[in-house]
Motif scaffolding. Sequence first.
Motif, PDB file in Angstrom:
ATOM      1  N   LEU A 127       0.902  -1.352  -0.028  1.00 21.79           N
ATOM      2  CA  LEU A 127       0.091   0.085  -0.055  1.00 21.79           C
ATOM      3  C   LEU A 127       0.743   1.217  -0.026  1.00 21.79           C
ATOM      4  N   ALA A 128       2.125   1.055   0.705  1.00 19.29           N
ATOM      5  CA  ALA A 128       2.885   2.309   0.761  1.00 19.29           C
ATOM      6  C   ALA A 128       3.626   2.657  -0.790  1.00 19.29           C
ATOM      7  N   ALA A 129       3.822   1.466  -1.312  1.00 20.36           N
ATOM      8  CA  ALA A 129       4.463   1.612  -2.726  1.00 20.36           C
ATOM      9  C   ALA A 129       3.311   2.114  -3.773  1.00 20.36           C
ATOM     10  N   LEU A 130       2.277   1.647  -3.562  1.00 20.67           N
ATOM     11  CA  LEU A 130       1.139   2.216  -4.271  1.00 20.67           C
ATOM     12  C   LEU A 130       0.865   3.744  -4.203  1.00 20.67           C
ATOM     13  N   ALA A 131       0.884   4.207  -2.802  1.00 18.79           N
ATOM     14  CA  ALA A 131       0.610   5.690  -2.630  1.00 18.79           C
ATOM     15  C   ALA A 131       1.703   6.296  -3.202  1.00 18.79           C
ATOM     16  N   LYS A 132       3.072   5.965  -3.083  1.00 24.21           N
ATOM     17  CA  LYS A 132       4.122   6.639  -3.780  1.00 24.21           C
ATOM     18  C   LYS A 132       3.960   6.656  -5.507  1.00 24.21           C
ATOM     19  N   SER A 133       3.313   5.876  -6.036  1.00 28.01           N
ATOM     20  CA  SER A 133       3.147   6.166  -7.285  1.00 28.01           C
ATOM     21  C   SER A 133       2.296   7.333  -7.769  1.00 28.01           C
ATOM     22  N   GLY A 134       1.482   7.625  -6.816  1.00 27.95           N
ATOM     23  CA  GLY A 134       0.501   8.763  -7.283  1.00 27.95           C
ATOM     24  C   GLY A 134      -0.479   8.711  -8.211  1.00 27.95           C
ATOM     25  N   LYS A 135      -0.737   7.150  -8.794  1.00 28.87           N
ATOM     26  CA  LYS A 135      -1.556   7.128  -9.806  1.00 28.87           C
ATOM     27  C   LYS A 135      -3.043   7.035  -9.259  1.00 28.87           C
ATOM     28  N   VAL A 136      -3.380   6.965  -8.048  1.00 29.72           N
ATOM     29  CA  VAL A 136      -4.568   6.715  -7.529  1.00 29.72           C
ATOM     30  C   VAL A 136      -4.653   7.661  -6.428  1.00 29.72           C
ATOM     31  N   SER A 137      -5.897   7.943  -5.771  1.00 30.95           N
ATOM     32  CA  SER A 137      -6.265   8.716  -4.513  1.00 30.95           C
ATOM     33  C   SER A 137      -6.252   7.515  -3.530  1.00 30.95           C
ATOM     34  N   MET A 138      -5.705   7.525  -2.232  1.00 31.92           N
ATOM     35  CA  MET A 138      -5.751   6.529  -1.326  1.00 31.92           C
ATOM     36  C   MET A 138      -6.217   7.155  -0.057  1.00 31.92           C
ATOM     37  N   LEU A 139      -6.985   6.088   0.892  1.00 30.44           N
ATOM     38  CA  LEU A 139      -7.457   6.430   2.140  1.00 30.44           C
ATOM     39  C   LEU A 139      -7.422   5.283   3.079  1.00 30.44           C
ATOM     40  N   GLY A 140      -6.693   5.235   4.327  1.00 25.02           N
ATOM     41  CA  GLY A 140      -6.940   4.309   5.262  1.00 25.02           C
ATOM     42  C   GLY A 140      -8.113   4.427   6.093  1.00 25.02           C
ATOM     43  N   SER A 203       0.903  -9.654  -2.224  1.00 24.51           N
ATOM     44  CA  SER A 203       2.025  -8.984  -3.280  1.00 24.51           C
ATOM     45  C   SER A 203       2.023  -7.887  -3.866  1.00 24.51           C
ATOM     46  N   GLN A 204       2.805  -7.196  -4.087  1.00 19.02           N
ATOM     47  CA  GLN A 204       2.706  -6.004  -4.993  1.00 19.02           C
ATOM     48  C   GLN A 204       2.138  -6.167  -6.288  1.00 19.02           C
ATOM     49  N   GLN A 205       2.413  -7.084  -6.847  1.00 16.73           N
ATOM     50  CA  GLN A 205       1.867  -7.668  -8.267  1.00 16.73           C
ATOM     51  C   GLN A 205       0.372  -7.773  -8.171  1.00 16.73           C
ATOM     52  N   GLN A 206      -0.074  -8.409  -7.012  1.00 14.47           N
ATOM     53  CA  GLN A 206      -1.622  -8.438  -7.022  1.00 14.47           C
ATOM     54  C   GLN A 206      -2.138  -7.287  -6.683  1.00 14.47           C
ATOM     55  N   LEU A 207      -1.760  -6.345  -5.781  1.00 14.90           N
ATOM     56  CA  LEU A 207      -2.372  -4.972  -5.479  1.00 14.90           C
ATOM     57  C   LEU A 207      -2.452  -4.243  -6.974  1.00 14.90           C
ATOM     58  N   ASP A 208      -1.174  -4.177  -7.705  1.00 15.14           N
ATOM     59  CA  ASP A 208      -1.265  -3.376  -9.026  1.00 15.14           C
ATOM     60  C   ASP A 208      -2.277  -3.918  -9.769  1.00 15.14           C
ATOM     61  N   GLN A 209      -2.186  -5.541  -9.964  1.00 17.63           N
ATOM     62  CA  GLN A 209      -3.057  -5.782 -10.878  1.00 17.63           C
ATOM     63  C   GLN A 209      -4.768  -5.645 -10.717  1.00 17.63           C
ATOM     64  N   LEU A 210      -5.025  -5.600  -9.402  1.00 15.18           N
ATOM     65  CA  LEU A 210      -6.384  -5.328  -8.947  1.00 15.18           C
ATOM     66  C   LEU A 210      -6.864  -3.818  -9.501  1.00 15.18           C
ATOM     67  N   LYS A 212      -5.389  -2.028 -11.739  1.00 17.28           N
ATOM     68  CA  LYS A 212      -5.419  -1.973 -13.439  1.00 17.28           C
ATOM     69  C   LYS A 212      -6.795  -2.659 -13.845  1.00 17.28           C
ATOM     70  N   ASP A 213      -7.155  -3.988 -13.141  1.00 11.06           N
ATOM     71  CA  ASP A 213      -8.490  -4.476 -13.659  1.00 11.06           C
ATOM     72  C   ASP A 213      -9.770  -3.760 -13.145  1.00 11.06           C
ATOM     73  N   LYS A 214      -9.666  -3.352 -11.964  1.00  9.40           N
ATOM     74  CA  LYS A 214     -10.874  -2.741 -11.370  1.00  9.40           C
ATOM     75  C   LYS A 214     -11.057  -1.216 -11.541  1.00  9.40           C
ATOM     76  N   LEU A 215      -9.838  -0.482 -11.740  1.00 14.84           N
ATOM     77  CA  LEU A 215     -10.067   0.999 -11.936  1.00 14.84           C
ATOM     78  C   LEU A 215      -9.585   1.287 -13.143  1.00 14.84           C
ATOM     79  N   GLY A 216      -8.824   0.594 -13.948  1.00 12.58           N
ATOM     80  CA  GLY A 216      -8.197   1.070 -15.396  1.00 12.58           C
ATOM     81  C   GLY A 216      -6.984   1.846 -15.396  1.00 12.58           C
ATOM     82  N   VAL A 217      -6.276   1.693 -14.170  1.00  7.52           N
ATOM     83  CA  VAL A 217      -5.106   2.540 -14.108  1.00  7.52           C
ATOM     84  C   VAL A 217      -3.825   1.478 -13.745  1.00  7.52           C
ATOM     85  N   SER A 218      -2.850   1.871 -14.508  1.00  6.20           N
ATOM     86  CA  SER A 218      -1.736   0.928 -14.301  1.00  6.20           C
ATOM     87  C   SER A 218      -0.504   1.748 -13.420  1.00  6.20           C
ATOM     88  N   PRO A 219      -0.243   1.225 -12.233  1.00  8.69           N
ATOM     89  CA  PRO A 219       0.665   2.159 -11.245  1.00  8.69           C
ATOM     90  C   PRO A 219       1.985   1.884 -11.887  1.00  8.69           C
TER      91      PRO A 219
END
Length: 219
Positions: A127-140, A203-210, A212-219
Amino acid sequence: MLRIETFAPARRCTAPSTSSLQRWIARQGLVGAVALVLSVTLAACGSERADDSGTPSSGRTAVAGADKLEACPAAPSKPPVSNGLPDVSLPCLGSGPDVRLADLRGPLVINVWAQWCGPCRDEAPYLAALAKSGKVSMLGIDYDDPRPELAVTFASEEGLAYPHVVDRDKAIQRALKVGGPPLTVFVDGDGAVAYVHRGVLTSQQQLDQLVKDKLGVSP
């Protein structure tokens, strides 16, 4: 004959004893004694303005270190959408205003966690790595968590550099069918819940794939 009735004092308030009251009446007269008893009792009660826990009623208590977390931004009010997030407002774990979930739009990833949840710590680096990508908004959402000070430490140590809110009373439980943390929600640009992943991200791959598949965004 005038009858004087005494009442049990409120908790933590001390009233004069009956013998002291009688001696004062004998010396000073009834009217002055009654006035004194009332003033002393009310002053003792009024000096302790605390709730049942013994904490002064001064609003939400600041948690040490919370000001170092990402602040919750103010969001413009929007009408709830079909299949969207529940219309509940949750206080920010860090600084900033309460967040009304129904106002949020994506692409957005919401992670439900708690500091006592071992699997939440396991998935935190992804989750921390996804946040750093800046491709999606995030909330905990710190969920069903009685120790806000440990939650602040958790978010800081794991590098979860995005806003977090607190759901101590499990307000989102029914709408999102939360059995317990961790749980990750994917919200599209219209505010609809596109997908809910229940359980730990492995895994990071699992989160990134979700994403991409659910939101149409490639991290």
